[in-house]
Design a protein around this motif. Sequence first.
Motif, PDB file in Angstrom:
ATOM      1  N   ILE A   1      20.926  -3.555  19.626  1.00 53.95           N
ATOM      2  CA  ILE A   1      21.634  -3.998  18.875  1.00 53.95           C
ATOM      3  C   ILE A   1      23.157  -4.142  19.138  1.00 53.95           C
ATOM      4  O   ILE A   1      24.272  -4.989  19.276  1.00 53.95           O
ATOM      5  CB  ILE A   1      21.342  -3.795  17.205  1.00 53.95           C
ATOM      6  CG1 ILE A   1      20.011  -4.932  17.247  1.00 53.95           C
ATOM      7  CG2 ILE A   1      22.639  -4.942  16.816  1.00 53.95           C
ATOM      8  CD1 ILE A   1      19.292  -3.985  16.092  1.00 53.95           C
ATOM      9  N   ILE A   2      22.862  -2.666  19.477  1.00 58.73           N
ATOM     10  CA  ILE A   2      24.911  -2.000  19.559  1.00 58.73           C
ATOM     11  C   ILE A   2      25.214  -2.860  20.373  1.00 58.73           C
ATOM     12  O   ILE A   2      26.732  -3.867  20.802  1.00 58.73           O
ATOM     13  CB  ILE A   2      24.781  -0.539  19.469  1.00 58.73           C
ATOM     14  CG1 ILE A   2      24.357  -0.617  18.309  1.00 58.73           C
ATOM     15  CG2 ILE A   2      26.384  -0.464  20.568  1.00 58.73           C
ATOM     16  CD1 ILE A   2      24.651   1.064  18.390  1.00 58.73           C
ATOM     17  N   PHE A   3      25.058  -2.986  21.716  1.00 58.55           N
ATOM     18  CA  PHE A   3      25.642  -3.865  23.020  1.00 58.55           C
ATOM     19  C   PHE A   3      25.822  -4.821  22.976  1.00 58.55           C
ATOM     20  O   PHE A   3      26.854  -4.894  22.928  1.00 58.55           O
ATOM     21  CB  PHE A   3      24.092  -3.025  24.135  1.00 58.55           C
ATOM     22  CG  PHE A   3      24.897  -3.891  25.599  1.00 58.55           C
ATOM     23  CD1 PHE A   3      25.627  -3.197  26.321  1.00 58.55           C
ATOM     24  CD2 PHE A   3      24.876  -4.821  25.704  1.00 58.55           C
ATOM     25  CE1 PHE A   3      25.919  -2.897  27.726  1.00 58.55           C
ATOM     26  CE2 PHE A   3      25.197  -5.466  27.469  1.00 58.55           C
ATOM     27  CZ  PHE A   3      25.676  -4.688  28.050  1.00 58.55           C
ATOM     28  N   TYR A   4      24.243  -5.277  22.006  1.00 63.96           N
ATOM     29  CA  TYR A   4      24.324  -6.958  21.805  1.00 63.96           C
ATOM     30  C   TYR A   4      26.006  -7.202  21.265  1.00 63.96           C
ATOM     31  O   TYR A   4      27.148  -8.651  21.991  1.00 63.96           O
ATOM     32  CB  TYR A   4      23.561  -7.672  21.081  1.00 63.96           C
ATOM     33  CG  TYR A   4      22.726  -9.256  21.571  1.00 63.96           C
ATOM     34  CD1 TYR A   4      22.075  -9.003  21.934  1.00 63.96           C
ATOM     35  CD2 TYR A   4      24.000  -9.661  20.714  1.00 63.96           C
ATOM     36  CE1 TYR A   4      22.004 -11.041  22.225  1.00 63.96           C
ATOM     37  CE2 TYR A   4      24.105 -11.301  20.918  1.00 63.96           C
ATOM     38  CZ  TYR A   4      22.733 -11.539  21.935  1.00 63.96           C
ATOM     39  OH  TYR A   4      22.603 -13.253  21.913  1.00 63.96           O
ATOM     40  N   LEU A   5      25.715  -6.287  20.038  1.00 60.20           N
ATOM     41  CA  LEU A   5      27.883  -6.496  19.563  1.00 60.20           C
ATOM     42  C   LEU A   5      28.224  -6.393  19.889  1.00 60.20           C
ATOM     43  O   LEU A   5      28.989  -7.545  20.047  1.00 60.20           O
ATOM     44  CB  LEU A   5      27.514  -5.318  18.131  1.00 60.20           C
ATOM     45  CG  LEU A   5      25.985  -6.314  16.871  1.00 60.20           C
ATOM     46  CD1 LEU A   5      26.361  -4.501  15.676  1.00 60.20           C
ATOM     47  CD2 LEU A   5      27.226  -7.391  16.470  1.00 60.20           C
ATOM     48  N   ALA A   6      28.232  -4.827  20.847  1.00 65.43           N
ATOM     49  CA  ALA A   6      29.715  -5.152  22.040  1.00 65.43           C
ATOM     50  C   ALA A   6      30.381  -6.254  22.334  1.00 65.43           C
ATOM     51  O   ALA A   6      31.890  -6.852  22.670  1.00 65.43           O
ATOM     52  CB  ALA A   6      29.986  -3.625  22.828  1.00 65.43           C
ATOM     53  N   ALA A   7      28.851  -7.013  23.784  1.00 70.36           N
ATOM     54  CA  ALA A   7      29.298  -8.237  24.017  1.00 70.36           C
ATOM     55  C   ALA A   7      29.283  -9.241  23.522  1.00 70.36           C
ATOM     56  O   ALA A   7      30.881  -9.784  22.924  1.00 70.36           O
ATOM     57  CB  ALA A   7      27.926  -8.083  24.600  1.00 70.36           C
ATOM     58  N   TYR A   8      28.667  -9.829  21.977  1.00 69.35           N
ATOM     59  CA  TYR A   8      28.722 -10.419  21.528  1.00 69.35           C
ATOM     60  C   TYR A   8      30.252 -11.131  20.828  1.00 69.35           C
ATOM     61  O   TYR A   8      31.417 -11.306  20.927  1.00 69.35           O
ATOM     62  CB  TYR A   8      27.884 -10.450  20.572  1.00 69.35           C
ATOM     63  CG  TYR A   8      28.162 -11.805  19.515  1.00 69.35           C
ATOM     64  CD1 TYR A   8      27.879 -13.466  19.142  1.00 69.35           C
ATOM     65  CD2 TYR A   8      28.300 -11.178  17.809  1.00 69.35           C
ATOM     66  CE1 TYR A   8      28.659 -14.529  18.387  1.00 69.35           C
ATOM     67  CE2 TYR A   8      29.111 -12.033  17.062  1.00 69.35           C
ATOM     68  CZ  TYR A   8      29.051 -13.616  17.640  1.00 69.35           C
ATOM     69  OH  TYR A   8      29.108 -14.586  16.585  1.00 69.35           O
ATOM     70  N   THR A   9      31.268  -9.482  20.342  1.00 67.80           N
ATOM     71  CA  THR A   9      31.814  -8.931  20.251  1.00 67.80           C
ATOM     72  C   THR A   9      33.312 -10.153  21.070  1.00 67.80           C
ATOM     73  O   THR A   9      33.984 -10.947  20.791  1.00 67.80           O
ATOM     74  CB  THR A   9      32.149  -8.550  19.374  1.00 67.80           C
ATOM     75  OG1 THR A   9      31.784  -7.204  18.797  1.00 67.80           O
ATOM     76  CG2 THR A   9      33.723  -7.772  19.218  1.00 67.80           C
TER      77      THR A   9
END
Lengths: 102, 171, 491, 645, 512
Positions: free
Chosen positions: C340-348
């Motif tokens: 999730i954290i990685f995804y959030l970073a990417a998504y951000t």
Amino acid sequence: MNNVPIEYYLILSAFMFAVGTAGVLIRRNAIVVFMCIELMLNSANLTLVAFSSYLGLAAGQVFVFFVMTVAAAEAAVGLAIIIAIFRNKSTVNIDEIHIFKW
Amino acid sequence: MSFDLILFIFFALIAAISSVIMITRPSPVISALFLIINFFSIAGLYLTLNAQFISVVEVIVYAGAIMVLFLFVLMLLNAKDEAVLVAGKSKLKIFAVVIAALVFAQIAYIILWAKPSGGLSPNIEASIKAGTIENIGRELYTKYLLPFEAAGFLLLAATIGALVLAKRKFE
Amino acid sequence: MAESLTAVQKLSNKYSKTYMQDFINILPLSIIASGIFISVLIEMYSKYSEEILPWFSIIMLISSAVSSIALINNTQVIYNGTLATGGNVYIFYFMFTMGAALTVFSSIDYIKKYGSYFGEYYILLLSSVLGMMLMAGAKDIFTIFMGLELMSVCFYVLAGINRKKSGANEASLKYFLLGAFATGIIVYGIALIFGTAQTTSIEIIVANFGVLSHNILFIAGMLLFIIGFSFKIAAFPFHMWAPDVYQGASTAVAGLMSTGGKAAAFSVLIIILSAVFPGNNVNVFRPYFAVIAALSMIYGSIVAISQTNIKRMLAYSSIAHAGYMCIGLAAGNYESVAGIIFYLAAYTFMNVGVFAVVAMIEGENDTNLELSGYIGLSRKNPKLAALMALFMFSLSGLPPFAGFFGKYYIFISAVEANLTWLAIVGIASSVISVYFYLRVIVLMYFSEPETEPAVVGGGYGVFSAVIAALLILVLGVFPGSLLSLITAYLK
Amino acid sequence: MINYIYLTVLLPLVGFLINGIFGKKIKNEKLTGIIGSSAVGLSFIIVLISFFQTLALPVEERSHTVELFTWINAGGLNIKVAYLVDQLSLVMALIVTGVGFLIHVYSIGYMHGDKSFWRFFAYLNLFIFAMMNLILSDNFVLLFLGWEGVGLCSYLLIGFWYDRKFEKGTTSQAAKKAFVVNRIGDFGFLLGMFLIFLTFDSLNFHEVFTKAELFPISEKVYGFIALFLFIGAAGKSAQIPLFVWLPDAMAGPTPVSALIHAATMVTAGVYMVARCSILFASAPAILTVIAVIGLLTAFFAATIGLVQNDIKKVLAYSTVSQLGYMFLALGVGAFSAGIFHLMTHAFFKALLFLGAGSVIHAMHDRQDIQQYGGLKKYMPKTFITFFIAALAISGFPGLSGFFSKDEILWYAYSHGSVLMWITGVATALMTAFYMFRLVFLTFYGKERFSHDVHPHESPSVMTVPLMILAVLSVIGGYIGIPVIFSGEGGNHFEHWLAPIFSSAERRLENYGAHSHFEELLLMFISVAAALGSIYFAYYVYTRRPGIAVTVSGKFKGLYKTLVNKYYVDEVYESVIVQPIQKVSERFLWKFADNKIIDGAVNGSAYIIEKLGEVIRLFQNGFTQFYALIMMLGIAIALFWIILSL
Amino acid sequence: MEQSLLLTYLLLIPLAGSLLLLFVNKANETFIKWFGLIISSAVFIVSMIIYYRFDYNLAGFQFIDNFIWINKINVSYHVGIDGISLLLVLLTTFLTPVTLFSSWNSIKKKVKEFTFFMLLLEVGMLGVFVSLDLFLFYIFWEAMLIPMYFIIGIWGGDRRIYASVKFFIYTMAGSLLMLIAIIWLGVYAAKFTGAFTTSLPDLYKVGPNIQYEIQKYMFLAFLVSFAIKVPLFPFHTWLPDAHVQAPTAGSVILAGVLLKMGTYGILRFCLPLFPQSAVIFAPYVSVLAVIGIIYGALVAMVQTDMKKLVAYSSVSHLGFVVLGIFAMTTEAVQGSVIQMVNHGLSTGALFLLVGMIYDRTHTREISSYGGIAKIIPLFSVALMFASLSSIGLPGLNGFIGEFLILLGSFKSPVLNSWAFTIFAASGVIFAAVYMLWMYQRVVFGPVTHPGLNSLKDLTKREILILVPIFIFILWIGVYPGTFLKLSEKSSNVVIRQALGLSVPDLKSAAKQ
């Protein structure tokens, strides 16, 4: 308060919470809707205070204090928003405010 | 039938009824007034819970400051009455009320099932001590310092926001 | 009288030292906080504030980002267990601050475009970042709540900052009313949690979760709390504000809302649910998250197809992305958190980039927001088109961009948690979503414009888009770098 | 020299390459022709030498294999490019190169002035190359290479004048038809090979045949192998039901018809069956089938031949019919007889075609015999040679055809049945009739051609090959004189081939012996019949021209049927070709592919899109509705909690 | 195993080339063309070096280059080739410069972008063939879609948008299924090896141990993804659209290499990773393959558009390949491998020729041609040659492949029925029908349209493009040993992996 079981308070607040939500769902006047939200907050506060005094923990009441702050802040902002809208559309009827849809 | 209970029932009735009236009155102003009444009764309930400070704040901040602000805005925009509550989308609104009732029923059911009173034995001294302004103040300025700071920022942001949205400068 | 004095002295002695120390520990926070004050002063006393403020806030944000990376190893809990520092918290800080910085970049020209300059814009932006940081770092429900409110209130205002546009007004009103409604629900949830857990400290709650999870009232409280945050992450069926608000709010702000806001809310959910995460004790809320994940993904992707307004389309896509991340919450193991954290970073970075591009292409008063405005962009402005295409591919989860790896990792966690069906729903929806992401590219590259597209501005927005693109590529090609960092601090 | 046998394959290839690549640059017909012919001539010489060398060797050493390199090597399959030089392949090679050479020479004259002279010779050489591969190969796969190769060349040569009309369609259609029908045969051949590989684990002739001889294998397997292979042979050698392409093949230049569609390629099937004699011998049932099919082909082709008016068509059908004879021979187990007839047929049929070519050449490409007549005095050489060939094919005693055909008839009687013999004789009778109908209509009677045509004798480059072939068709038979005339071992030809077929004949159970009297009697009957019909033809077409018309008038139905070749083409067209095309277009493509399969793909996309259109309405823009949905969500969630109690 | 950087160079050269290209001024077209050509030729040279250093007596992977990439999930940059992939790598590196050269004049707009995408495409294709880590494989597999998507979409025909989007989404749908299977496999591997991994050599050990009930789903997920790429009936409908709309270069690469990725994937992953399922499903897949053979041929027969005809013929030819793979006998698999190359060459040549004539007349309708043999003999000869090779005439490449496949499938114990071969072999007939019919209508007969008389015959450049392809066509036809020996060991390895469990046991396993 020995003789009043906490459930009473909780149920009462639950009731007011529900009433508040009902108000949010049915009232048209944005300000009134907002007032209903305040009602919800208050019912939540009641629960908090009830718990805090039954548990003898101050934290609950401190939290209520914060909730009030938040309520105040939201009131300021919210009413400002409503005023801004009123300036543009000269209405506060939220049914008339839906240019964005689908 | 102890005195606390009577007090509770008294305030509870007022709170409940006023809240219901508040959402059912067409006129916003009347709703506001009944909300204030509701706040007062809640303040009373706080007293029965030995939360002196909070009940005072409730009266001063909520009933006093916030609601006055509301009334002020209401007057400012002299909002008209809502002709009938369930005019148009009536089905939807009835459904909404039903849902609200359902939620209440569910929460009540959960509360009764959970029986929180079973777990804790009310201790007057503790609760009285908890409610004192000194105690709350200490908690506020020591344990919850950071949230308190945040509150400061929150109010700042709110003020600025209110300014941005409402000030007449750019008109 | 006297003893009360001594009491006060005692207190001050007891806390002052440590608090000075803590101000260093939370340097990222304090930088932003002081930034807010200073910018208020600038706004009040400088007539050049319009030139100064954006750059000042960018400096503040960047330096905060840098400091959060610098202090990342300094993991501890301070302020009587109300705030955590270092570790993944600071990774979140980095996301927020960088995201905000990029937003500011794209705002500079955007605000000029609308001719109405508000110095408060930057102040509120910084404040919202502060709120996010508080949420991400919170160790106590108090902090969460205040952070949440700080962020929300700023967003309410930012959404409607172009107050002369009725669209902006509507957006802010809807956001505000529904947000406040959600706040009410959250507060009620908190009340129940407090009552049953008899504390507001998350660590204690987490510690006792095993016991508490048998208390139905506690679970109800948690549920209401989680629902409140499901609203903030715009997950079906609590998503309904998102499309309208994103469409109405000024584009740059929408970018920040859809990234920072979401990320902050997810950080809270991760913190709260970290109790149920180690997986060994059963994840009570798995069904809840599984359901809303599936619904959000499918709903978001399907409805996005039928959109013609790009901001609205992106709003629905953000709903779908919320769904993907909810898969992680449902899976509920360390991998999923990392995912999730990685995804959030990417998504951000993807989304901020996209919104930056959109903000640049957007013309006066909401023109060029329809997809048709993108026809033939590749000829008009190849750079922007290329960037947009890159973001679109990344959003649709194509390698070698960051978006893909985020999905990949979350799917891994899902499969490990025997939620393969959810992963399959996930791929189904990403197949659907490919369609509307590709459509943008089709319009930009393949379609021949019958009329020359309107002139599109460049400016600093390009800069922010480029940075975002670079970050996406780096994260996509070397995901291990960030991933190992995250996982290092997880356990 | 035997070890250089591969040169016989290589030389034509070289010729092909030279003519094919530089042909256009070489503006000189002579040179091109010489290159082409000499390539074949040289290989003929090589074959001849190696033939005599082999002849010198004792019988058991007469089979050699010349390996060049490994072609395909995968898993258990190991195919070499290797050439097998033995009695059978040598005979074939002699025929192919010999006749081939003559026809090359002939073509120099015939194709004179054609705009793509060089292309013609390139193709011819390519054909010889493929044909040599076919007959010299020591394994099935290389044979198949030649097999398809000759098919390709016939395709190219039939369609040589690709822009000319031919009957209803164009030459290229005829070419395509030939190739496709052959492919159907090849399909069978392929399956045969696979089955052989499955059974014997090899595709090398020697290994396969020895294994077939030694190891007992169920007759069913043999049956399938033989059947599959025969399908291939039928395709190549124009047997029922795959004979339809050969008449159309006449669209090509006449030398091509002579070389490919009379002398060599069409006999490849016969060769292949003979080569695999052991496999066929092990499947008597299939042998009978072959015999019957051969017989039927012979008969019906002959009947069609009776009424054709296109000189080449007549010859084409007679070819089909003669091929039928050969398969009859094979079918009754008289393999060497089949090969023998193959050889003699190569001589006189090639001669007939070349003669016809010479006539057509003289008549400026008119081919309708009704417009000939009295050509005898214009082109004597052609006439004489043609007449000899006609006699030979009619089985006039002493000429090559006589020996080979009567041998076959005899075997049909002795190894087959009386019925077979009768049909055979009937066919022979008809053959004699239509051949002489041709002769008389062409060379005798009054001239029926328009006066702008000035027939003339062809140049010697064309007539010399005619004469050589004429000689061959006269004496060719004497290497295979039946035993009854020559005494034991007198039949050199059979004797020479005996080792090849010994195993097969051993496999076939012996037939009851028959008295010489019988054989002589039968022979006499058939000869008499032939002569009779020759005279009848003479009577009808020179004395009483007109009878033919009245007769054909009497039996209109029969006549039309014969003229239209029993409507076989039409039936195939309407029963096989059209349905397949219609189904593929109307159903498979337009419906199944576009509507169903692609429809499913696009449909799902469409559905999702429409779904989006509908669901989006759910987002109706009313704040309270949004709140309501949230409450609904909460209610449901709480409900779930309560249920989980 | 010795480490080697050669394969990495193979990937890096085109990648670097494409990136450098970004800094070239787009106005400078000739330079860009030459640049692309030189880069791709350099890649070809590298691949030739690999070919010469390749030791076809070794069964395993060679030229391995391996280092950890994402340690958290044990993804490593792990490349290497065996005989099978070597052939396809050579095919790719050979076709790319050819196509670039072929589109010298036919690509008029956005030359820079075109070259850029072509080089990227080459990276993707090569990556697919050399990667030995499923994650890496998937990255290349998907990334390669992007350039192809643009090539079809920007330089394509009238309905290019529809075609490109269909191609993209259809393929992606399949590959996402595969992604799930990959993850599932990796998670499963964790049960055996203790850690999540996508390294192929490790998974080769894991896959066969997965019990059939689960394995079959993974197998199907992989299979569908590859079947779409192949394309196997009934997943083929994206192909005609993509082929017809794509520019010549696109079609050539699409037919020449991209389709092979599907078959390669089946050979490299489906069989060795999921042997039980592969063997049990072999008959069903083969049925589809055979249907594809006949169906493709029949539909091709009635096409009116040359490119579409060739496209459907691809469906038919690839059916042979799939049949051969699932026959799982050395002959058949060898045949399939060689047939992949064959199809790449002959169909590539056909597309090139169609493209060449299209450049002259701007129509692909068969009906608008006729009798061009007189006018442009060289072209006609070339077309004849290519057609014959695709018909499978002995002596040309097509025959070797088809013959081996049919032979192998005939004796295959896995398929265990003649029917497959008999029906498949009938495809040989139809091939002749549709090819020769097309040829006859286009080339033979009298000249139908006066406009055709002004056609120019093949130019030097075009001849230069075709000759090398024809040389290989002939080479494979006459002396296939050169190529067969490369893949022999590897094919045997695959078969051994696939048949690790003997067939009869499987029959019983299938029962339960």
